[in-house]
Design a protein around this motif. Structure first.
Motif, PDB file in Angstrom:
ATOM      1  N   SER A   3       0.849  -1.192   0.000  1.00 34.94           N
ATOM      2  CA  SER A   3       0.000   0.000   0.000  1.00 34.94           C
ATOM      3  C   SER A   3       0.881   1.237   0.000  1.00 34.94           C
ATOM      4  O   SER A   3       1.936   1.268   0.617  1.00 34.94           O
ATOM      5  N   ARG A   4       0.428   2.278  -0.684  1.00 34.94           N
ATOM      6  CA  ARG A   4       1.234   3.496  -0.685  1.00 34.94           C
ATOM      7  C   ARG A   4       0.657   4.566   0.243  1.00 34.94           C
ATOM      8  O   ARG A   4       1.092   5.697   0.254  1.00 34.94           O
ATOM      9  N   LEU A   5      -0.338   4.190   1.028  1.00 39.64           N
ATOM     10  CA  LEU A   5      -0.974   5.203   1.867  1.00 39.64           C
ATOM     11  C   LEU A   5      -0.128   5.578   3.084  1.00 39.64           C
ATOM     12  O   LEU A   5      -0.326   6.601   3.694  1.00 39.64           O
ATOM     13  N   HIS A   6       0.765   4.689   3.432  1.00 41.83           N
ATOM     14  CA  HIS A   6       1.698   5.010   4.515  1.00 41.83           C
ATOM     15  C   HIS A   6       3.067   4.488   4.102  1.00 41.83           C
ATOM     16  O   HIS A   6       3.554   3.502   4.621  1.00 41.83           O
ATOM     17  N   PRO A   7       3.647   5.143   3.129  1.00 39.35           N
ATOM     18  CA  PRO A   7       4.901   4.633   2.592  1.00 39.35           C
ATOM     19  C   PRO A   7       6.023   4.938   3.569  1.00 39.35           C
ATOM     20  O   PRO A   7       5.869   5.805   4.425  1.00 39.35           O
ATOM     21  N   GLY A   8       7.076   4.245   3.420  1.00 41.67           N
ATOM     22  CA  GLY A   8       8.220   4.673   4.204  1.00 41.67           C
ATOM     23  C   GLY A   8       8.975   3.556   4.852  1.00 41.67           C
ATOM     24  O   GLY A   8       8.691   2.380   4.678  1.00 41.67           O
TER      25      GLY A   8
END
Ligand SMILES: [Zn+2]
Ligand SMILES: [Zn+2]
Length: 1639
Positions: free
Chosen positions: A230-235
């Motif tokens: 998911s890219r909603l909380h990347p990092g």
């Protein structure tokens, strides 16, 4: 669907070509298309362009396209990159970054239904250096370079032909992916904007792999494993943990396991898929890396740690709940409950730090349950301490236990089963839910669906998660195989049973073969399948497969191992090992650990082999990531890759670049003569060529004038001059005037005598332009403030005195007047010239593309707001709403309506104005409104979304107010109320007064004019001047910080809405600025912060009485008015956090860039009352709100200008709701029928009219004569004013063309005896018609007489294949750029025809037709005598455009003359005057230089360009920004509507101590540090010289990413880069032989 060439499917091929000129072309030949597209990267702005014109940027083959670009010569090519796919592109100021995949590895190539999943195994970022001179900081450039190094290889995958962002099989098409998993959404936007969405792949991050089994006689089947991150909380690990404000967790991955039987192409493919989820715990938590401790310390947010968890589960529930899918499975009971199982693998023993998380996790699930927001979702938490169990009980028992725990949930959640049918006909026979998809031939039929999901987590969602999810998925895998008839059963001898699957050759039974003697039937009533056992003559609903469903769940580890063929299992564990490593690498930068348990099924020999394979891959992966930057840097890369937080990483880059409109088909309207005619024909000053090109003009005594015809109409924003001269730089012009207009007649001065500094060859000088400002406005406002001696910081907070230039999207001609720097008869040199602007999307409008029709829709919306129109923006009106006749009309009308509606309509309170007294009255409603009515007070509600424009328009009462005089009166009343009787105006009052000004839509000039008319000095109402200097400075910083926080919260809100239908709106909006008349509602409100301050205004303590909120600080109840906007809590949290941070060590952990630390600041939930809020925070909110309003006003002006432009072209009549799209469709067909293979050369927007044309009131605009057929109302046409007997149209064609003739479409009214004109046509290349060739003369009278069809009015519904037309063919084609058409009415209405002039007999139609004196002709509806007018519907010029000859690089030998002329040594040198002393004053904005006594006369000064940037984000975003399309209706950004400009003023202090202004220099935009030499108007002898920097100083800031951190070295509120320290050096001119320090 693949296209084949030579029997093989074509593979996508991307070729990126860089020419010698540094121009880039992207040549794309997609596997999904047959042709090749060329996309041009504008070398100045980086904007991509693709017109979709065959032979220009669309070609049959790649070879043809490349040949066209390089003109057949490889020499022109500097660099060529061959690639397999485009990942994305963005222009970022000085660089455009183009990401391409150069090597791909096919990972899954035989999906049921086709399509191949590729992993990007090698990628390349092409850095395209752009020529614009955007001010860009070093830190920004560094960040762009880091972005270009973002590691893509091996971590990303895509499929070119179908959607893989959703569980298999997706119901959506490729172009509609699930945004949660698309990592290049931002990077692919430029391609989508071009209408080439397929040209950029849909990129997923994670892992895709496939393993095949059997084959060659054996049962052939496949298993694929996909992991979508998911890219909603990347990092990265230490920065992205737990949940964030986008309601997603760190390291969140969706995993999918697909098993299918490999079949021949024409056969059905049975398959089944299983989905699970993994991620960190969905609560607010983090870990601090302490310098001393070995392990990170886990903490849980102390403030509301479970916020967002409801939305998190809601998203899962939407995605995995059957009831939320629009699919019904006949046989599956439609479960109304969606189970979500959280398998928590953390340690929970006493003293373990993870146990805090376990407790909170449990609590959070209780929290979600008690919220009751998800009634259909059942969330279960199973705690299973993996590490402890392994340690205590061993691996085998750990596995057995997890199976026990997972059995129930897994069986109830189930998995998806179905069949792929290769044809639609076969699909109809399928039993189940049919899933067609346009990307797929055939379709899918699903027999059962997965309902709900299992979610695994450990602390980081890495090692334990991977292991546990493997054993969970393994059970499903075994069941998937069993139901597909894949045999995993091992008999007692250790061999597999005979291949039962192969024997039952058909797949009718889906769930595997039926034993002999069994039969499957469908129950007639329920449609359910049942089974007959003919052996025992019994029936059953259960499938009689020898396998008991899910039987392996009940086995011990050994039983499982001994009864199962282990080969596929060990293969599967290998895939999980690889997946684990990828996930670990993405999150932590290292490979996974504790993975040996995944090898538990391998026997010893096999184990060694398997491991070594896996290890090797691991090592490769590890190496690839060894050079990882630290977490924060990676975090930054990821954010930029995704296009978030750009306002922090590259704050000066705006998302919409300007277009260069002076290229391609643009031209000079008047020839300029060169001193060296040998140097290659026409000057190529408008085309992009070599940097060192110099054009030498013949000596001009006075000025050099250039008339540029732009390639398309636009609003112009910048002029770019490329400095070009010889050794001697005095030949470059010294000053320039800029005029611009729609045509040659309407040129308006927009820049007068702007000084061009001397600088080195090749320097790009950008001169920002704004629209022409009316002289009246200029006199009233603006200049005064700017030039005040102490006015430097007078507009620090916002521009109180904003001058509004006219916005015009139809600007077509730009006239530049250059003044030589040395007067006299000397040659002038010029370099390339570029005009940059913003044009409306004409092409998509006229080609009926989706973006075009959306644009029309938007414009019509603006039209409906017409009453709201900005006074002065209306093309026909003066800028003075007081004097405008129309306004008066509207005014009386509105007065009438206003008073009526006030009493009759909806019980709203309507403000009414007494015309005589000018009093502003509230009419109290007769009946108290039942609903809490926000309209009770006429002040527009400040909704969350600041959509006051819409709301405003929808409310009749306010709408009336927004018009001219009423608004002025209201404003003046408010102003009087605040200033009368010695009341001292407070800052808040002044701001609220300005808020009223914006609500009634007055410009600053209109306001000032109104105030002056009642004797009030506008300056006394300027909020900028009401505060002390130091407080203003502080407020400025806070307001700027608030803008960034607002932007952050806004971005999060947009991202958070992905996967959720809507995000809740807060009761209190970001600002919650109440109107002047709004006060505390009293009653239950315990805060009572907002009371009446002056008795002069009518008080209206209104607002929603029922709404009471609790302040999160003092916990008192507060009414809406007494609450501070949400921005207040963000800002106060930020401040307290900042104070905490500076005193702690934690900053050294590198988390400064992190979302984690910042995320916890963005708690949008609480409310704070105004009395708990610091004044400076409340004031910062006021400032931000005013900035937002001012920005919205600019946007509204630009929208209205766009509407006006469209009106001027296609005459979009208000209220006429004709079908624009259909019109264009029919028109396109008619045109092609008319043209018969020829090109239409005079079509708008390529072509235009060079002169204005007199047009009748109510007629279609003159430009409509050139707009494409079908645009505009069907029956409408252009006509001249009555009694106009001659009209001349000068049409400039889209490009140089061979013209064969002209056609005229007949107006719908038809011709009569009196309005048949004589037509004369001329053709030429020069705007002087005298130099053109006469093409012929035609008398329409005779034509019309002979054709009765032309005399009838057109029927309303007649849309013939070929519209009525008159043709004027030329005898020979003529090569030209300009066509003149003259229409002349015979002066008398005499019916006799004069003999046609000799010379055109040959060309005219039917010149021998005698005039028929029939009754028919005499009686037709002729307009009588003085109503006679000229009319026409369209002009079509047909022929063939001439391909532009490429500007061949001029031969050096031919250029000997010019070179030697350029190489002449300079007459003078600039020598430095060293100051005796220097002093900086007033925040370093003033520099005083004391000069030695024996100083030579000063000639000028050198100025080293400032090292500052212009940040894009100046205020919080408004709701208008939510809809991306709407926010860029015109793509004209604030910063281009009113560009920030800096000036240097120079004074001389003479003996008498008097200061004399020596000059004032507007600074062009150049790269920081560029040396600019400004000559004084005369040489001057002086002891002291003073330089002062002024202008829109607050629009500039320092590069925030600059690591040098010297921003605090100067105690100034303004950017340190604005300091004049060490920037200015004086010079004098001297003979080259004189000694001295040259500068
Ligand atoms: Zn209150
Ligand atoms: Zn409070």
């Amino acid at each position: 669907m693949a296209f084949y060439s030579n029997g093989l499917p074509r593979e996508t091929s991307i070729v990126v070509i860089e020419l010698e000129t540094s121009e880039f072309y992207i040549v794309a030949s997609l596997s999904t298309r047959k042709d090749t597209q060329v996309i041009y990267v504008d070398p100045t702005t980086g904007v991509l362009s693709h017109l979709g014109r065959v032979g220009h940027d669309m070609f049959i083959s790649e070879q043809e396209a490349i040949h066209y670009i390089t003109n057949g010569s490889r020499l022109l090519c500097k660099r060529t990159t061959y690639a397999k796919a485009i990942i994305g592109y963005q222009p970022l100021g000085s660089y455009g970054l183009l990401f391409v995949a150069t090597k791909l590895t096919p990972k899954i190539s035989c999906f049921p239904g086709g399509g191949c999943v590729y992993t990007v195994s090698e990628s390349h970022c092409i850095k395209i250096q752009l020529q614009n001179s955007q001010l860009q900081g070093k830190g920004e450039i560094k960040n762009i370079m880091e972005l270009s190094e973002n590691d893509i290889d091996g971590k990303y995958y895509f499929c070119e032909t179908r959607d893989i962002t959703r569980p298999f099989p997706s119901r959506k098409v490729l172009q509609n992916p699930d945004a949660e998993f698309v990592w290049n959404e931002w990077l692919s936007k430029p391609f989508r904007d071009l209408g080439l969405s397929q040209h950029c792949v849909v990129l997923l991050q994670g892992f895709a792999v496939c393993q095949s089994f059997g084959g060659s006689g054996q049962q052939h089947w496949m298993v694929a494993l996909l992991a979508r991150r998911s890219r909603l909380h990347p990092g990265t690990r230490y920065l992205a943990r737990g949940i964030n404000s986008c309601f997603s967790t760190g390291n969140e991955v969706e995993c999918e396991q697909i098993v299918w039987i490999f079949q021949r192409a024409d056969q059905n493919v049975p398959f089944s898929t299983y989905i699970w989820r993994r991620g960190t715990i969905p609560i607010w938590w983090g870990a601090d890396l302490k310098l001393t401790a070995a392990e990170a310390e886990i903490y849980v947010s102390s403030q509301d740690p479970y916020r967002g968890s409801v939305e998190y589960y809601e998203r899962l529930s939407r995605r995995y709940g059957i009831k939320n899918m629009d699919v019904t499975i006949p046989n599956q009971k439609n479960s109304s409950i969606i189970p979500i199982l959280c398998m928590n693998l953390l340690r929970k023993g006493e003293g373990k730090s993870e146990s805090i998380l376990v407790e909170h996790f449990e609590e959070s699930i209780n929290y979600v349950r008690t919220r009751g927001k998800l009634p259909d979702t059942r969330i279960h938490l199973i705690n299973y301490d993996w590490h402890t169990t392994v340690k205590m009980k061993g691996e085998q028992q750990t596995i057995e236990e997890i199976w026990k725990k997972l059995k129930g949930p897994t069986i109830s959640i189930g998995f998806c089963e179905g069949n792929y049918f290769p044809t639609r006909q076969a699909l109809q026979k399928g039993k189940g839910a049919i899933i067609p998809n346009d990307n797929i031939e055939g379709g899918f039929c699903l027999r059962s669906l997965q309902n709900g999901v299992i979610r695994y987590n450990c602390a980081d969602s890495l090692d334990r998660t991977n292991a546990a999810s493997f054993f969970g998925a393994l059970q499903v895998f075994a069941e998937q195989c069993s139901r597909l008839g894949i045999n995993l059963e091992k008999n007692d001898f250790g061999f597999s049973q005979t291949n039962s699957y192969m024997e039952s050759s058909t797949f009718g039974g889906y769930t595997g073969p039926l034993p002999t003697g069994w039969e499957e039937k469908t129950d007639a009533v329920t449609g359910k399948l049942f089974y007959i056992n003919h052996n025992t003559r019994t029936t059953t609903w259960e499938h009689p497969s020898s396998d008991k469903p899910w039987k392996r769940f009940d086995m011990s580890f050994d039983q499982f191992k001994n009864s199962t063929i282990l080969f596929p299992i060990t293969k599967l564990s290998d895939l999980f090992l690889l997946a684990g490593d990828i996930h670990a690498t993405l999150y932590t930068g290292s490979k996974a650990m504790h993975s040996q348990i995944l090898n538990i099924f391998s026997n010893d020999a096999g184990k060694f082999k398997q491991l070594s394979v896996a290890q090797n891959v691991k090592i490769t992966v590890q190496r690839r990531f060894q050079n990882h930057l630290i977490d924060s840097s990676r975090q930054k890369q990821l954010e930029m890759f995704l296009g978030v937080r750009l306002f922090r990483h590259i704050p000066s880059v705006s998302l919409h670049s300007l277009q260069v409109v002076s290229r391609s088909s643009a031209c000079f309207l008047k020839p300029i003569t060169s001193m060296f005619p040998s140097a290659n024909g026409e000057p190529s000053l408008l085309s992009f060529g070599r940097k060192d090109a110099v054009w030498v003009c013949t000596p001009v005594a006075d000025v050099l004038e250039l008339f540029i015809y732009l390639a398309e109409p636009c609003h112009i924003c910048q002029l770019l001059l490329r400095v070009a001269h010889g050794v001697e730089d005095s030949t470059f012009p010294g000053r320039v005037d800029v005029r611009a207009g729609n045509n040659l007649d309407g040129l308006k001065l927009i820049l007068e005598s702007d000084c061009i500094p001397k600088c080195s060859n090749g320097t790009n000088l950008v001169i920002p332009l704004s629209g022409p400002v009316s002289p009246e406005d200029l006199a009233i406002t603006g200049t005064g403030a700017r030039f005040l001696a102490d006015g430097n910081l007078s507009s620090l907070l916002y521009d109180f005195e904003e001058l509004e230039g006219e916005l015009n999207f139809l600007t077509r001609v730009v006239a530049l007047t250059f003044y030589p720097s040395v007067p006299g008869n000397t040659p002038i040199t010029i370099g390339e010239i570029e005009v940059l602007g913003v044009s409306l999307p004409w092409r998509s409008i006229f080609t009926n593309r989706e973006t075009g029709s959306k644009f029309i829709e938007q414009v019509q919306k603006v039209s409906r707001r017409a009453k709201f129109s900005v006074p002065g923006e209306d093309a026909n009106h003066s800028n003075n709403p007081f004097l405008s006749g129309d306004s008066d009309l509207d005014y009386s009308e509105s007065m009438h309506k206003g008073s009526v509606s006030g009493s009759v309509e909806q019980n709203k309170v309507n403000p009414v104005f007494d015309l005589l007294s000018g009093e502003f009255l509230f009419e109290q409603p007769a009946v108290q409104s039942e609903m809490p009515n926000e309209a009770q007070n006429w002040t527009p509600p400040s909704g969350v979304a600041l959509d006051f424009i819409d709301e405003y328009v929808n409310k009749d009462s306010s709408d009336e107010l927004s018009k001219g005089t009423v608004g002025v009166e209201h404003y003046l009343n408010c102003a009087r109320g605040l200033t009368d009787k010695g009341h001292k105006l407070s800052f808040a009052e002044a701001i609220k007064l300005e808020v009223e000004r914006f609500y009634v839509n007055l410009s600053a000039a209109e306001r000032d004019k109104a105030l002056l008319s009642v004797g009030v000095d506008p300056a006394t109402l300027d909020p900028n001047r009401l505060l002390s200097k130091s407080y203003t400075a502080e407020l400025y910083k806070f307001a700027n910080r608030l803008a960034l926080l607002g932007q952050t919260a806004f971005e999060d809100k947009i991202i958070a809405s992905i996967g959720l239908e809507s995000v809740k709106n807060d009761a209190i909006d970001f600002w919650n600025v109440n109107g002047l008349l709004e006060t505390c509602s009293g009653g239950m409100c315990a805060v009572r912060a907002e009371r009446k301050t002056t008795s002069q205004l009518p008080s209206a303590s209104l607002g929603e009485k029922s709404l009471l909120l609790t302040c999160c600080h003092c916990e008192r109840k507060a009414c809406k008015v007494c609450c501070a906007g949400r921005g207040a809590i963000l800002l106060s949290n930020y401040i307290s956090k900042e104070i905490r941070n500076t005193s702690s060590l934690s900053e050294q952990s590198g988390s400064r860039h992190g979302r984690q630390s910042e995320g916890s600041l963005i708690s949008g939930d609480g409310v704070i009352c105004k009395s708990c809020c610091e004044d400076v925070i409340l004031d910062a909110i006021y400032v931000d709100y005013i900035r937002v309003l001012s920005s919205l006003r600019r946007r509204a002006r630009s929208d209205i200008a766009a509407k006006n432009a469209l009106d001027e072209v296609i005459g979009l009549k208000q209220g006429s709701a004709y079908d624009f799209q259909k019109g264009i469709q029919i028109g396109t067909k008619q045109l092609s029928n008319l043209l018969n293979q020829e090109e239409s050369l005079a079509e708008f927007p390529y072509a235009s009219l060079l002169h204005s044309v007199e047009t009748d009131v109510g007629s279609e605009p003159a430009l409509s004569l050139l707009s494409p057929i079908g645009s505009g109302d069907w029956l409408s046409y252009w006509k001249s004013p009555p009694r106009c007997s001659k009209v001349e149209f000068s049409i400039i064609l889209g490009s140089l063309s061979d013209v064969y003739g002209v056609m005229m479409l007949v107006s719908s009214c038809g011709y009569s005896v009196e309005d048949c004109p004589i037509v004369e046509i001329f053709a030429g290349n020069n705007i002087n018609r005298e130099e053109s060739s006469f093409m012929g003369k035609w008398d329409l009278n005779s034509l019309v007489a002979s054709n009765s069809e032309l005399r009838k009015p057109e029927a309303t519904d007649s849309k013939p294949d070929i519209p009525r037309n008159l043709r004027f063919p030329f005898k020979n084609s003529v090569r030209c750029r300009i066509i003149w058409i003259m229409l002349t009415l015979p002066l008398t209405s005499s019916k006799s025809i004069n003999s046609i002039e000799s010379g055109c007999n040959l060309l005219s139609f039917d010149d021998d037709v005698s005039f028929p004196q029939s009754n028919d002709y005499n009686s037709f509806n002729a307009p009588v005598g003085n109503n006679q007018c000229i009319h026409a519907k369209r002009f079509i010029v047909h022929g063939k455009s001439v391909k532009k000859e490429p500007d061949s690089p001029s031969q050096e030998s031919n250029n000997m003359n010019i070179r030697s002329w350029l190489d002449r040594p300079p007459r003078f040198n600039r020598l430095r005057v060293v100051a005796e002393a220097e002093r900086l004053k007033n925040n370093d904005l003033i520099l005083e230089q004391l000069l030695p006594l024996a100083t030579p006369p000063l000639a000028g000064f050198r100025f080293d360009a400032l090292n500052v940037i212009k940040p894009c984000v100046r205020c919080s975003p408004s709701s208008e920004d939510v809809d991306i399309l709407q926010s860029c209706l015109t793509r004209l950004k604030d910063r281009h509507i009113s560009p920030a400009v800096l000036y240097i003023q120079v004074f001389v202090i003479q003996e008498s101590r008097k200061s004399v202004t020596l000059g004032e220099y507007r600074l062009p935009e150049v790269r920081p540090g560029t040396a600019l030499y400004f000559d004084f108007p005369r040489q001057i002898q002086a002891r002291m010289i003073v330089f002062k920097l002024f202008g829109d100083l607050s629009a500039f800031s320092d590069d925030p990413n600059n690591d040098q951190g010297d921003s605090n070295s100067r105690d100034s509120v303004l950017a340190s880069g604005l300091s004049l320290s060490n920037r200015i050096k004086l010079y004098y001119y001297a003979d080259p032989n004189e000694l001295g320090r040259a500068i």
